[in-house]
Motif scaffolding. Sequence first.
Motif, PDB file in Angstrom:
ATOM      1  N   HIS A  37       0.838  -1.207   0.000  1.00 24.68           N
ATOM      2  CA  HIS A  37       0.000   0.000   0.000  1.00 24.68           C
ATOM      3  C   HIS A  37       0.873   1.257   0.000  1.00 24.68           C
ATOM      4  O   HIS A  37       0.580   2.228  -0.711  1.00 24.68           O
ATOM      5  N   LEU A  38       1.953   1.227   0.773  1.00 24.77           N
ATOM      6  CA  LEU A  38       2.846   2.382   0.869  1.00 24.77           C
ATOM      7  C   LEU A  38       3.497   2.686  -0.478  1.00 24.77           C
ATOM      8  O   LEU A  38       3.718   3.860  -0.817  1.00 24.77           O
ATOM      9  N   LEU A  39       3.786   1.637  -1.247  1.00 22.52           N
ATOM     10  CA  LEU A  39       4.489   1.798  -2.519  1.00 22.52           C
ATOM     11  C   LEU A  39       3.531   1.905  -3.696  1.00 22.52           C
ATOM     12  O   LEU A  39       3.898   1.639  -4.842  1.00 22.52           O
ATOM     13  N   GLY A  40       2.325   2.352  -3.428  1.00 21.20           N
ATOM     14  CA  GLY A  40       1.290   2.346  -4.460  1.00 21.20           C
ATOM     15  C   GLY A  40       1.439   3.397  -5.536  1.00 21.20           C
ATOM     16  O   GLY A  40       0.929   3.231  -6.652  1.00 21.20           O
ATOM     17  N   ARG A  41       2.119   4.505  -5.251  1.00 19.15           N
ATOM     18  CA  ARG A  41       2.205   5.601  -6.226  1.00 19.15           C
ATOM     19  C   ARG A  41       3.609   5.674  -6.819  1.00 19.15           C
ATOM     20  O   ARG A  41       4.555   6.026  -6.131  1.00 19.15           O
ATOM     21  N   LYS A  42       3.718   5.332  -8.107  1.00 17.99           N
ATOM     22  CA  LYS A  42       5.023   5.333  -8.767  1.00 17.99           C
ATOM     23  C   LYS A  42       5.159   6.551  -9.678  1.00 17.99           C
ATOM     24  O   LYS A  42       4.208   6.957 -10.345  1.00 17.99           O
ATOM     25  N   ILE A  43       6.361   7.123  -9.698  1.00 22.38           N
ATOM     26  CA  ILE A  43       6.672   8.220 -10.601  1.00 22.38           C
ATOM     27  C   ILE A  43       7.994   7.923 -11.302  1.00 22.38           C
ATOM     28  O   ILE A  43       8.788   7.115 -10.823  1.00 22.38           O
ATOM     29  N   VAL A  44       8.211   8.572 -12.433  1.00 22.52           N
ATOM     30  CA  VAL A  44       9.448   8.427 -13.191  1.00 22.52           C
ATOM     31  C   VAL A  44      10.172   9.766 -13.180  1.00 22.52           C
ATOM     32  O   VAL A  44       9.567  10.815 -13.410  1.00 22.52           O
ATOM     33  N   VAL A  45      11.463   9.729 -12.901  1.00 26.70           N
ATOM     34  CA  VAL A  45      12.291  10.936 -12.868  1.00 26.70           C
ATOM     35  C   VAL A  45      13.355  10.817 -13.954  1.00 26.70           C
ATOM     36  O   VAL A  45      14.028   9.791 -14.072  1.00 26.70           O
ATOM     37  N   LYS A  46      13.510  11.868 -14.744  1.00 26.41           N
ATOM     38  CA  LYS A  46      14.472  11.853 -15.838  1.00 26.41           C
ATOM     39  C   LYS A  46      15.896  12.035 -15.334  1.00 26.41           C
ATOM     40  O   LYS A  46      16.136  12.556 -14.248  1.00 26.41           O
ATOM     41  N   GLU A 100      13.403  21.622   8.676  1.00 27.97           N
ATOM     42  CA  GLU A 100      12.562  22.627   8.025  1.00 27.97           C
ATOM     43  C   GLU A 100      12.969  22.803   6.570  1.00 27.97           C
ATOM     44  O   GLU A 100      12.120  22.961   5.681  1.00 27.97           O
ATOM     45  N   TYR A 101      14.280  22.762   6.346  1.00 28.90           N
ATOM     46  CA  TYR A 101      14.799  22.880   4.988  1.00 28.90           C
ATOM     47  C   TYR A 101      15.838  21.781   4.747  1.00 28.90           C
ATOM     48  O   TYR A 101      16.574  21.400   5.657  1.00 28.90           O
ATOM     49  N   ALA A 102      15.905  21.303   3.514  1.00 26.27           N
ATOM     50  CA  ALA A 102      16.855  20.240   3.163  1.00 26.27           C
ATOM     51  C   ALA A 102      18.289  20.717   3.346  1.00 26.27           C
ATOM     52  O   ALA A 102      18.628  21.852   3.001  1.00 26.27           O
ATOM     53  N   VAL A 103      19.133  19.840   3.881  1.00 20.62           N
ATOM     54  CA  VAL A 103      20.538  20.195   4.128  1.00 20.62           C
ATOM     55  C   VAL A 103      21.462  19.605   3.054  1.00 20.62           C
ATOM     56  O   VAL A 103      22.654  19.928   3.031  1.00 20.62           O
ATOM     57  N   PHE A 104      20.934  18.747   2.176  1.00 22.10           N
ATOM     58  CA  PHE A 104      21.678  18.226   1.038  1.00 22.10           C
ATOM     59  C   PHE A 104      20.783  18.298  -0.197  1.00 22.10           C
ATOM     60  O   PHE A 104      19.565  18.407  -0.086  1.00 22.10           O
ATOM     61  N   SER A 105      21.400  18.212  -1.351  1.00 22.78           N
ATOM     62  CA  SER A 105      20.660  18.096  -2.611  1.00 22.78           C
ATOM     63  C   SER A 105      20.746  16.663  -3.120  1.00 22.78           C
ATOM     64  O   SER A 105      21.694  15.941  -2.811  1.00 22.78           O
ATOM     65  N   VAL A 106      19.752  16.261  -3.910  1.00 26.85           N
ATOM     66  CA  VAL A 106      19.742  14.929  -4.527  1.00 26.85           C
ATOM     67  C   VAL A 106      19.378  15.098  -5.998  1.00 26.85           C
ATOM     68  O   VAL A 106      18.384  15.751  -6.330  1.00 26.85           O
ATOM     69  N   THR A 107      20.181  14.505  -6.874  1.00 26.03           N
ATOM     70  CA  THR A 107      19.962  14.588  -8.316  1.00 26.03           C
ATOM     71  C   THR A 107      20.048  13.193  -8.927  1.00 26.03           C
ATOM     72  O   THR A 107      20.916  12.396  -8.558  1.00 26.03           O
ATOM     73  N   ALA A 108      19.153  12.905  -9.860  1.00 26.90           N
ATOM     74  CA  ALA A 108      19.156  11.605 -10.540  1.00 26.90           C
ATOM     75  C   ALA A 108      20.362  11.496 -11.461  1.00 26.90           C
ATOM     76  O   ALA A 108      20.650  12.408 -12.234  1.00 26.90           O
ATOM     77  N   VAL A 109      21.058  10.372 -11.378  1.00 30.26           N
ATOM     78  CA  VAL A 109      22.189  10.105 -12.268  1.00 30.26           C
ATOM     79  C   VAL A 109      21.693   9.546 -13.599  1.00 30.26           C
ATOM     80  O   VAL A 109      22.283   9.791 -14.650  1.00 30.26           O
ATOM     81  N   ASP A 110      20.625   8.783 -13.550  1.00 28.44           N
ATOM     82  CA  ASP A 110      19.994   8.288 -14.773  1.00 28.44           C
ATOM     83  C   ASP A 110      18.484   8.257 -14.550  1.00 28.44           C
ATOM     84  O   ASP A 110      17.988   8.748 -13.534  1.00 28.44           O
ATOM     85  N   LYS A 111      17.740   7.725 -15.497  1.00 30.30           N
ATOM     86  CA  LYS A 111      16.292   7.633 -15.342  1.00 30.30           C
ATOM     87  C   LYS A 111      15.959   6.771 -14.134  1.00 30.30           C
ATOM     88  O   LYS A 111      16.553   5.708 -13.945  1.00 30.30           O
ATOM     89  N   MET A 112      15.009   7.230 -13.313  1.00 30.64           N
ATOM     90  CA  MET A 112      14.693   6.530 -12.080  1.00 30.64           C
ATOM     91  C   MET A 112      13.202   6.230 -11.976  1.00 30.64           C
ATOM     92  O   MET A 112      12.356   7.043 -12.386  1.00 30.64           O
ATOM     93  N   ASP A 113      12.891   5.047 -11.447  1.00 30.12           N
ATOM     94  CA  ASP A 113      11.527   4.704 -11.045  1.00 30.12           C
ATOM     95  C   ASP A 113      11.456   4.848  -9.534  1.00 30.12           C
ATOM     96  O   ASP A 113      12.171   4.156  -8.803  1.00 30.12           O
ATOM     97  N   LEU A 114      10.595   5.753  -9.078  1.00 27.42           N
ATOM     98  CA  LEU A 114      10.485   6.049  -7.649  1.00 27.42           C
ATOM     99  C   LEU A 114       9.055   5.846  -7.184  1.00 27.42           C
ATOM    100  O   LEU A 114       8.107   5.927  -7.970  1.00 27.42           O
ATOM    101  N   HIS A 115       8.910   5.628  -5.880  1.00 23.97           N
ATOM    102  CA  HIS A 115       7.594   5.586  -5.254  1.00 23.97           C
ATOM    103  C   HIS A 115       7.459   6.800  -4.348  1.00 23.97           C
ATOM    104  O   HIS A 115       8.272   7.004  -3.436  1.00 23.97           O
TER     105      HIS A 115
END
Length: 254
Positions: A37-46, A100-115
């Motif tokens: 149920h937790l992993l029900g919503r999938k998105i794709v990141v370029k 309150e605010y993110a202390v690191f950045s995160v960037t996709a290295v390749d195409k990603m399938d995320l929940h």
Amino acid sequence: MVMLRKLTANPVKDHPFVIKLNRSIPLDDDDLAALAHLLGRKIVVKKAKDIIVEGYGYKALHIVERGFAIRYKLLHNGKRQIVNIILPGDIIGFPACFYEYAVFSVTAVDKMDLHYVPLDAFTDVCLKRANIATALLWFAAREAAIYAEHITDTGRREPLMRLAHFLLEMLTRLQAVGYASENSFEMPLSQEGIGDVVGLSAPHVNRMLAELKSEGLIAMNRHEVKILDRAALQILGEFHPAYLVRSPIRDRLR
């Protein structure tokens, strides 16, 4: 290309995130249903897409099913330090969602399938399912141990030792979720990216890789890295995989 994952009759149980949790504590059918149920919503990141940007607020997590990302700090002088590589089965949003605010950045290295998982939903599952919450303690401890090793790399290990340690860490982490064979894996980073992990310039990384190849410790074919002499590489890098693969919680439940 090293792509070894095999689907089982239970797709949720085959998810790399669930595989990682199951390595620390056995999950029952109710746990698996809650995770499904937790992993029900999938998105794709370029590729090259920012998922988290330092200084902005976030209230959702992204659990990685496929693809790679980097968690990094960008300094005002333009220099970048990659603090960790995010692999299948990892969580994007720790620790961003807890500040309150993110202390690191995160960037996709390749195409990603995320929940996509709202923080409230994630917290609710942890409160209701003790096995999942307990497994995540090991998840967090393992993440802290990885950071500690990276600090040791840049602070005390010699360049060749750093690279040997890094290659074995990548192999071990990818093997844990079925994305590497016994002795080879696909390297998601360029030589510049590897340098930003281990604190070396890209030309220095190139020289160190050439030295490891000339010594017969590794072989490389484009992005594929093959470990030819794991025992010797472990001695060189002072690599001890217990911080990645052992779970004292699961040991006590046997």
